[in-house]
Design a protein around this motif. Structure first.
Motif, PDB file in Angstrom:
ATOM      1  N   ARG A   1      10.331  59.669  28.903  1.00 22.43           N
ATOM      2  CA  ARG A   1      10.737  58.264  28.821  1.00 22.43           C
ATOM      3  C   ARG A   1      11.849  58.187  27.795  1.00 22.43           C
ATOM      4  O   ARG A   1      11.725  58.721  26.692  1.00 22.43           O
ATOM      5  CB  ARG A   1       9.577  57.377  28.392  1.00 22.43           C
ATOM      6  CG  ARG A   1       9.958  55.910  28.283  1.00 22.43           C
ATOM      7  CD  ARG A   1       8.776  55.045  27.921  1.00 22.43           C
ATOM      8  NE  ARG A   1       9.169  53.650  27.788  1.00 22.43           N
ATOM      9  CZ  ARG A   1       8.379  52.708  27.300  1.00 22.43           C
ATOM     10  NH1 ARG A   1       7.148  53.002  26.925  1.00 22.43           N
ATOM     11  NH2 ARG A   1       8.811  51.471  27.195  1.00 22.43           N
ATOM     12  N   LEU A   2      12.931  57.514  28.137  1.00 18.82           N
ATOM     13  CA  LEU A   2      14.088  57.383  27.256  1.00 18.82           C
ATOM     14  C   LEU A   2      14.358  55.919  26.977  1.00 18.82           C
ATOM     15  O   LEU A   2      14.386  55.100  27.899  1.00 18.82           O
ATOM     16  CB  LEU A   2      15.329  58.021  27.894  1.00 18.82           C
ATOM     17  CG  LEU A   2      16.638  57.899  27.126  1.00 18.82           C
ATOM     18  CD1 LEU A   2      16.578  58.665  25.806  1.00 18.82           C
ATOM     19  CD2 LEU A   2      17.800  58.406  27.975  1.00 18.82           C
ATOM     20  N   VAL A   3      14.543  55.603  25.688  1.00 19.71           N
ATOM     21  CA  VAL A   3      14.946  54.269  25.264  1.00 19.71           C
ATOM     22  C   VAL A   3      16.266  54.454  24.537  1.00 19.71           C
ATOM     23  O   VAL A   3      16.347  55.227  23.583  1.00 19.71           O
ATOM     24  CB  VAL A   3      13.906  53.619  24.329  1.00 19.71           C
ATOM     25  CG1 VAL A   3      14.351  52.227  23.911  1.00 19.71           C
ATOM     26  CG2 VAL A   3      12.527  53.595  24.984  1.00 19.71           C
ATOM     27  N   GLY A   4      17.316  53.778  24.986  1.00 16.84           N
ATOM     28  CA  GLY A   4      18.626  53.967  24.367  1.00 16.84           C
ATOM     29  C   GLY A   4      19.388  52.671  24.210  1.00 16.84           C
ATOM     30  O   GLY A   4      19.086  51.670  24.868  1.00 16.84           O
ATOM     31  N   VAL A   5      20.363  52.708  23.305  1.00 14.64           N
ATOM     32  CA  VAL A   5      21.312  51.616  23.102  1.00 14.64           C
ATOM     33  C   VAL A   5      22.705  52.222  22.987  1.00 14.64           C
ATOM     34  O   VAL A   5      22.855  53.412  22.728  1.00 14.64           O
ATOM     35  CB  VAL A   5      21.001  50.784  21.828  1.00 14.64           C
ATOM     36  CG1 VAL A   5      19.644  50.090  21.955  1.00 14.64           C
ATOM     37  CG2 VAL A   5      21.074  51.616  20.571  1.00 14.64           C
ATOM     38  N   TRP A   6      23.723  51.393  23.164  1.00 10.72           N
ATOM     39  CA  TRP A   6      25.089  51.879  22.985  1.00 10.72           C
ATOM     40  C   TRP A   6      25.521  51.712  21.528  1.00 10.72           C
ATOM     41  O   TRP A   6      24.980  50.888  20.803  1.00 10.72           O
ATOM     42  CB  TRP A   6      26.072  51.218  23.937  1.00 10.72           C
ATOM     43  CG  TRP A   6      26.147  49.719  23.929  1.00 10.72           C
ATOM     44  CD1 TRP A   6      25.549  48.873  24.817  1.00 10.72           C
ATOM     45  CD2 TRP A   6      26.895  48.885  23.019  1.00 10.72           C
ATOM     46  NE1 TRP A   6      25.867  47.566  24.514  1.00 10.72           N
ATOM     47  CE2 TRP A   6      26.699  47.539  23.410  1.00 10.72           C
ATOM     48  CE3 TRP A   6      27.706  49.132  21.919  1.00 10.72           C
ATOM     49  CZ2 TRP A   6      27.277  46.463  22.740  1.00 10.72           C
ATOM     50  CZ3 TRP A   6      28.292  48.064  21.244  1.00 10.72           C
ATOM     51  CH2 TRP A   6      28.075  46.749  21.660  1.00 10.72           C
ATOM     52  N   GLY A   7      26.493  52.542  21.145  1.00  4.94           N
ATOM     53  CA  GLY A   7      27.046  52.484  19.797  1.00  4.94           C
ATOM     54  C   GLY A   7      28.522  52.155  19.819  1.00  4.94           C
ATOM     55  O   GLY A   7      29.134  52.036  20.887  1.00  4.94           O
ATOM     56  N   ASN A   8      29.114  52.054  18.651  1.00  4.28           N
ATOM     57  CA  ASN A   8      30.513  51.643  18.538  1.00  4.28           C
ATOM     58  C   ASN A   8      31.493  52.647  19.149  1.00  4.28           C
ATOM     59  O   ASN A   8      32.612  52.284  19.481  1.00  4.28           O
ATOM     60  CB  ASN A   8      30.888  51.373  17.073  1.00  4.28           C
ATOM     61  CG  ASN A   8      30.745  52.593  16.201  1.00  4.28           C
ATOM     62  OD1 ASN A   8      29.651  53.143  16.066  1.00  4.28           O
ATOM     63  ND2 ASN A   8      31.829  53.026  15.601  1.00  4.28           N
ATOM     64  N   ASN A   9      31.098  53.903  19.337  1.00  2.00           N
ATOM     65  CA  ASN A   9      31.971  54.900  19.954  1.00  2.00           C
ATOM     66  C   ASN A   9      31.716  55.076  21.446  1.00  2.00           C
ATOM     67  O   ASN A   9      32.255  55.992  22.052  1.00  2.00           O
ATOM     68  CB  ASN A   9      31.813  56.252  19.243  1.00  2.00           C
ATOM     69  CG  ASN A   9      32.523  56.266  17.912  1.00  2.00           C
ATOM     70  OD1 ASN A   9      33.740  56.190  17.853  1.00  2.00           O
ATOM     71  ND2 ASN A   9      31.757  56.318  16.840  1.00  2.00           N
ATOM     72  N   ASP A  10      30.891  54.224  22.015  1.00  2.58           N
ATOM     73  CA  ASP A  10      30.551  54.333  23.428  1.00  2.58           C
ATOM     74  C   ASP A  10      31.396  53.375  24.258  1.00  2.58           C
ATOM     75  O   ASP A  10      31.532  52.207  23.921  1.00  2.58           O
ATOM     76  CB  ASP A  10      29.062  54.055  23.632  1.00  2.58           C
ATOM     77  CG  ASP A  10      28.198  55.097  22.946  1.00  2.58           C
ATOM     78  OD1 ASP A  10      28.633  56.264  22.874  1.00  2.58           O
ATOM     79  OD2 ASP A  10      27.097  54.754  22.480  1.00  2.58           O
ATOM     80  N   GLY A  11      31.969  53.912  25.326  1.00  2.00           N
ATOM     81  CA  GLY A  11      32.880  53.149  26.169  1.00  2.00           C
ATOM     82  C   GLY A  11      32.174  52.287  27.201  1.00  2.00           C
ATOM     83  O   GLY A  11      30.940  52.179  27.222  1.00  2.00           O
ATOM     84  N   PRO A  12      32.969  51.682  28.080  1.00  2.00           N
ATOM     85  CA  PRO A  12      32.439  50.746  29.078  1.00  2.00           C
ATOM     86  C   PRO A  12      31.389  51.363  30.005  1.00  2.00           C
ATOM     87  O   PRO A  12      30.468  50.670  30.423  1.00  2.00           O
ATOM     88  CB  PRO A  12      33.668  50.313  29.877  1.00  2.00           C
ATOM     89  CG  PRO A  12      34.853  50.750  29.094  1.00  2.00           C
ATOM     90  CD  PRO A  12      34.416  51.808  28.147  1.00  2.00           C
ATOM     91  N   ASP A  13      31.524  52.654  30.323  1.00  6.90           N
ATOM     92  CA  ASP A  13      30.553  53.283  31.220  1.00  6.90           C
ATOM     93  C   ASP A  13      29.154  53.300  30.599  1.00  6.90           C
ATOM     94  O   ASP A  13      28.168  52.993  31.265  1.00  6.90           O
ATOM     95  CB  ASP A  13      30.994  54.696  31.613  1.00  6.90           C
ATOM     96  CG  ASP A  13      31.252  55.614  30.418  1.00  6.90           C
ATOM     97  OD1 ASP A  13      31.475  55.117  29.294  1.00  6.90           O
ATOM     98  OD2 ASP A  13      31.249  56.848  30.609  1.00  6.90           O
TER      99      ASP A  13
END
Length: 178
Positions: free
Chosen positions: A55-67
């Motif tokens: 099971r994976l729980v994730g969020v985006w960070g400031n270096n993560d692009g639109p994809d």
């Protein structure tokens, strides 16, 4: 019954490392739940973590692009074994962090965050536990690259451990990529 957790952030693959270390992949595959607090950089790592995690729980960070932003939330909230988790990449400066986060996440028991690459494990006056696992690929003035593990048991978060990866040599230079 306990639930095995693994916390990581700031992987920056392939910019800071070509890949995650094999011992980290082994720990990921052994965990019941993997948390990633952003700065993946490449969606291929998200794909691989989804494939290899139970099971994976994730969020985006400031270096993560639109994809990545299209696939991940800015803030994630999950409850596991009666423990309420919130996760976000950035929490601002270290000064006043506990008070600021307690106000922003009043309904969470644990806040997982990243961004600084510096491990953090404290509690706010209201009991909110704040965890930053550091970075498994970019140690930023730390003795080693890191991630964290823990367990959920008896209705609480237990056994939180900061796990070092590939200790830095005496030269002070970071270990070579795997």
């Amino acid at each position: 019954m306990s639930v095995r957790l693994l916390f990581l952030a700031d992987t920056h693959v392939p910019k800071r490392a070509r890949a995650l270390r094999p011992e980290l992949w082994e720990a990921i595959e052994a965990a019941d739940v993997v948390f990633h607090a952003g700065d993946w950089v490449d969606a291929a790592l998200l794909d691989e973590l989804e494939r290899r995690s139970r099971r994976l729980v994730g969020v985006w960070g400031n270096n993560d692009g639109p994809d990545l932003r299209a696939r991940l939330p800015e803030v994630a909230r999950v409850e596991i074994g009666g423990v309420r988790f919130a996760m976000v990449h950035e929490t601002g400066s270290a000064q006043g962090r506990e008070k600021r986060c307690a106000a922003r996440f009043p309904d969470a028991d644990v806040l997982v965050f990243g961004h600084s690459h510096i491990p953090w494990d404290t509690a706010a006056p209201n009991g909110l536990r704040l965890l930053n696992p550091g970075s498994p690929t970019d140690r930023r003035r730390q003795p080693a690259c890191t991630y964290m593990t823990g367990t959920i048991g008896d209705g609480g978060l237990r056994d939180v451990v900061l796990v070092p990866l590939g200790q830095a040599p005496a030269s002070g230079r970071p270990p070579a990529d795997p």
